[in-house]
Design a protein around this motif. Structure first.
Motif, PDB file in Angstrom:
ATOM      1  N   LEU A  19       0.849  -1.184   0.000  1.00 42.54           N
ATOM      2  CA  LEU A  19       0.000   0.000   0.000  1.00 42.54           C
ATOM      3  C   LEU A  19       0.888   1.238   0.000  1.00 42.54           C
ATOM      4  O   LEU A  19       1.796   1.363   0.828  1.00 42.54           O
ATOM      5  CB  LEU A  19      -0.900   0.024   1.239  1.00 42.54           C
ATOM      6  CG  LEU A  19      -1.732   1.304   1.429  1.00 42.54           C
ATOM      7  CD1 LEU A  19      -2.744   1.463   0.300  1.00 42.54           C
ATOM      8  CD2 LEU A  19      -2.417   1.310   2.798  1.00 42.54           C
ATOM      9  N   THR A  60       0.583   5.249   0.406  1.00 44.94           N
ATOM     10  CA  THR A  60      -0.256   6.405   0.700  1.00 44.94           C
ATOM     11  C   THR A  60       0.394   7.649   0.100  1.00 44.94           C
ATOM     12  O   THR A  60       1.600   7.675  -0.152  1.00 44.94           O
ATOM     13  CB  THR A  60      -0.440   6.601   2.212  1.00 44.94           C
ATOM     14  OG1 THR A  60       0.774   7.141   2.778  1.00 44.94           O
ATOM     15  CG2 THR A  60      -0.800   5.292   2.896  1.00 44.94           C
ATOM     16  N   ARG A  89      -1.068  -1.117  -4.191  1.00 43.04           N
ATOM     17  CA  ARG A  89      -2.337  -0.396  -4.216  1.00 43.04           C
ATOM     18  C   ARG A  89      -2.040   1.056  -3.880  1.00 43.04           C
ATOM     19  O   ARG A  89      -1.383   1.345  -2.869  1.00 43.04           O
ATOM     20  CB  ARG A  89      -3.317  -0.989  -3.208  1.00 43.04           C
ATOM     21  CG  ARG A  89      -4.669  -0.236  -3.154  1.00 43.04           C
ATOM     22  CD  ARG A  89      -5.627  -0.918  -2.175  1.00 43.04           C
ATOM     23  NE  ARG A  89      -5.932  -2.273  -2.623  1.00 43.04           N
ATOM     24  CZ  ARG A  89      -5.933  -3.337  -1.830  1.00 43.04           C
ATOM     25  NH1 ARG A  89      -5.636  -3.213  -0.545  1.00 43.04           N
ATOM     26  NH2 ARG A  89      -6.231  -4.523  -2.305  1.00 43.04           N
ATOM     27  N   ALA A 130      -3.150   4.838  -2.754  1.00 45.05           N
ATOM     28  CA  ALA A 130      -4.185   5.501  -1.957  1.00 45.05           C
ATOM     29  C   ALA A 130      -3.894   6.991  -1.897  1.00 45.05           C
ATOM     30  O   ALA A 130      -2.738   7.419  -1.798  1.00 45.05           O
ATOM     31  CB  ALA A 130      -4.239   4.929  -0.548  1.00 45.05           C
ATOM     32  N   CYS A 151      -6.593   4.621  -8.134  1.00 46.21           N
ATOM     33  CA  CYS A 151      -6.187   5.095  -6.807  1.00 46.21           C
ATOM     34  C   CYS A 151      -7.401   5.122  -5.887  1.00 46.21           C
ATOM     35  O   CYS A 151      -8.407   5.772  -6.199  1.00 46.21           O
ATOM     36  CB  CYS A 151      -5.580   6.489  -6.932  1.00 46.21           C
ATOM     37  SG  CYS A 151      -4.714   7.069  -5.474  1.00 46.21           S
ATOM     38  N   TRP A 205      -9.062   2.900   7.148  1.00 48.82           N
ATOM     39  CA  TRP A 205      -8.126   2.345   6.171  1.00 48.82           C
ATOM     40  C   TRP A 205      -8.469   0.898   5.806  1.00 48.82           C
ATOM     41  O   TRP A 205      -7.691   0.252   5.095  1.00 48.82           O
ATOM     42  CB  TRP A 205      -6.711   2.393   6.738  1.00 48.82           C
ATOM     43  CG  TRP A 205      -6.161   3.773   6.864  1.00 48.82           C
ATOM     44  CD1 TRP A 205      -6.211   4.571   7.966  1.00 48.82           C
ATOM     45  CD2 TRP A 205      -5.475   4.513   5.853  1.00 48.82           C
ATOM     46  NE1 TRP A 205      -5.598   5.784   7.707  1.00 48.82           N
ATOM     47  CE2 TRP A 205      -5.135   5.767   6.431  1.00 48.82           C
ATOM     48  CE3 TRP A 205      -5.104   4.241   4.535  1.00 48.82           C
ATOM     49  CZ2 TRP A 205      -4.458   6.749   5.713  1.00 48.82           C
ATOM     50  CZ3 TRP A 205      -4.427   5.218   3.823  1.00 48.82           C
ATOM     51  CH2 TRP A 205      -4.106   6.462   4.405  1.00 48.82           C
ATOM     52  N   ALA A 249      -8.417  -0.048   2.081  1.00 55.81           N
ATOM     53  CA  ALA A 249      -7.082   0.121   1.495  1.00 55.81           C
ATOM     54  C   ALA A 249      -6.118  -0.961   1.972  1.00 55.81           C
ATOM     55  O   ALA A 249      -5.204  -1.363   1.246  1.00 55.81           O
ATOM     56  CB  ALA A 249      -6.538   1.503   1.846  1.00 55.81           C
ATOM     57  N   LEU A 250      -6.310  -1.454   3.206  1.00 58.04           N
ATOM     58  CA  LEU A 250      -5.374  -2.416   3.793  1.00 58.04           C
ATOM     59  C   LEU A 250      -5.711  -3.875   3.472  1.00 58.04           C
ATOM     60  O   LEU A 250      -4.910  -4.766   3.764  1.00 58.04           O
ATOM     61  CB  LEU A 250      -5.345  -2.246   5.307  1.00 58.04           C
ATOM     62  CG  LEU A 250      -4.611  -1.004   5.831  1.00 58.04           C
ATOM     63  CD1 LEU A 250      -4.923  -0.782   7.303  1.00 58.04           C
ATOM     64  CD2 LEU A 250      -3.103  -1.134   5.608  1.00 58.04           C
ATOM     65  N   VAL A 265      -3.025  -6.443   2.143  1.00 57.57           N
ATOM     66  CA  VAL A 265      -1.731  -5.751   2.119  1.00 57.57           C
ATOM     67  C   VAL A 265      -0.793  -6.348   3.164  1.00 57.57           C
ATOM     68  O   VAL A 265      -1.214  -6.638   4.287  1.00 57.57           O
ATOM     69  CB  VAL A 265      -1.941  -4.234   2.376  1.00 57.57           C
ATOM     70  CG1 VAL A 265      -0.626  -3.541   2.733  1.00 57.57           C
ATOM     71  CG2 VAL A 265      -2.585  -3.579   1.161  1.00 57.57           C
ATOM     72  N   VAL A 318       3.471  -1.475   3.817  1.00 60.24           N
ATOM     73  CA  VAL A 318       2.946  -0.123   3.625  1.00 60.24           C
ATOM     74  C   VAL A 318       4.110   0.848   3.469  1.00 60.24           C
ATOM     75  O   VAL A 318       5.095   0.776   4.220  1.00 60.24           O
ATOM     76  CB  VAL A 318       2.078   0.318   4.828  1.00 60.24           C
ATOM     77  CG1 VAL A 318       1.695   1.800   4.714  1.00 60.24           C
ATOM     78  CG2 VAL A 318       0.831  -0.555   4.939  1.00 60.24           C
TER      79      VAL A 318
END
Length: 311
Positions: free
Chosen positions: A3, A5, A27, A29, A37, A49, A52-53, A56, A59
């Motif tokens: 991930l 960010t 991924r 974010a 995105c 999150w 998004a997580l 994953v 990060v």
């Protein structure tokens, strides 16, 4: 799955492009949803999150409230803490609970301080000495993350870069490119300092090393190009990359600093005249890492993009 960010930012977009080029699944974010995105909203203590997580295991956290020259918030430290501390720790706690194995946090050399003495570069293990709200918030985020790593078993890596430059760079570095290209006389010819910078390609390569190398776990590391430049040398090499010559006027630094303070630009003068060197020994030793590109190559890429973008 990685991930990223802050994936639409200067560093984030370059990191995502490199991960894709290397065939590493990721991924992206960002605050708002965009093609390719996922949107997560404002970074803060209430951010969710979970989507998004999902799936994953690593990060790279780049999203942040960044340092600004003209701060307008009534309480800057509170604003930085809301995003850079509470928001970061909210993500990290959810990441640990979701089984994320490694969390790479992009901090700032401002945690170490603003300036180094000649021949005494900052090291990753120096006592922190942040001097502004941004640096304080990054230090507090680091401390919270490393403690969370110890208590949860999630591997935390803290990376502190200095000024980052490369294709698409904005703010003061872009202004410098513009001044040099236009042949503006610059009163910096007598400055004798040393500063560490990091090219975007080198920072991206180091972030990926921090994701993968076992030696990075629970470490604080510094980033850089491996070569320190004086301000006049940087301007000359920028000029060479632009196909021109820098027009440097040898004004005594003390006079330059006094004049800058009189017009409210003392902080700018300190950055142009002062030293900020980083010792990359720990990064090299633990990760076996060396900078991917040299400064001149990186400046040529930066200059080419600047010209093509109408700079």
């Amino acid at each position: 799955m990685i991930l990223v960010t802050g994936a639409t930012g200067f560093v984030g977009s370059a990191l995502c492009a490199e991960l894709e080029a290397r065939g590493l699944p990721f991924r992206a974010a960002s605050r708002s949803p965009r093609p390719g995105c996922i949107g997560v909203g404002e970074l803060g203590e209430a951010t969710d999150w979970s989507a998004a997580l999902a799936g994953v295991d690593r990060v790279v956290h780049l999203a942040a409230r960044v340092h600004v020259m003209k701060e307008r918030a009534a309480d800057p430290l509170a604003e930085f803490r809301r995003t850079n501390v509470a928001g970061t720790l909210r993500l990290a706690r959810q990441a640990a609970a979701a089984g994320v194995r490694r969390f790479v946090f992009t901090s700032s050399i401002k945690v170490n301080g603003e300036e180094t003495q000649p021949g005494r570069p900052f090291t990753a293990d120096d006592p922190p000495a942040p001097q502004d709200p941004y640096g304080v918030s990054k230090l507090e985020a680091e401390q919270g993350l490393l403690e969370l790593g110890r208590s949860s078993g999630m591997e935390v890596v803290v990376l502190r870069p200095p000024l980052v430059y490369g294709p698409g760079v904005q703010a003061n570095f872009r202004s410098m490119l513009r001044w040099v290209r236009r042949g503006v006389p610059l009163p910096l010819g007598a400055v004798d300092n040393r500063r560490t910078l990091v090219a975007l390609d080198n920072l991206v390569d180091l972030l990926i090393a921090c994701l993968e190398h076992p030696g990075a776990a629970q470490q604080v590391l510094l980033a850089g190009d491996g070569e320190d430049l004086s301000t006049p040398d940087l301007l000359r090499r920028v000029a060479a990359a632009l196909g021109t010559r820098a027009r440097l006027v040898p004004v005594p630094p003390a006079l330059l600093s006094t004049a800058a303070m009189l017009v409210g630009q003392g902080a700018v003068a300190r950055r142009l005249c002062g030293s900020l060197q980083l010792d990359l020994g720990k990064t090299r030793r633990l990760l076996g890492w060396t900078p991917r590109v040299g400064i001149d190559e990186a400046l040529r890429e930066t200059a080419r993009d600047f010209i093509q973008s109408g700079g």
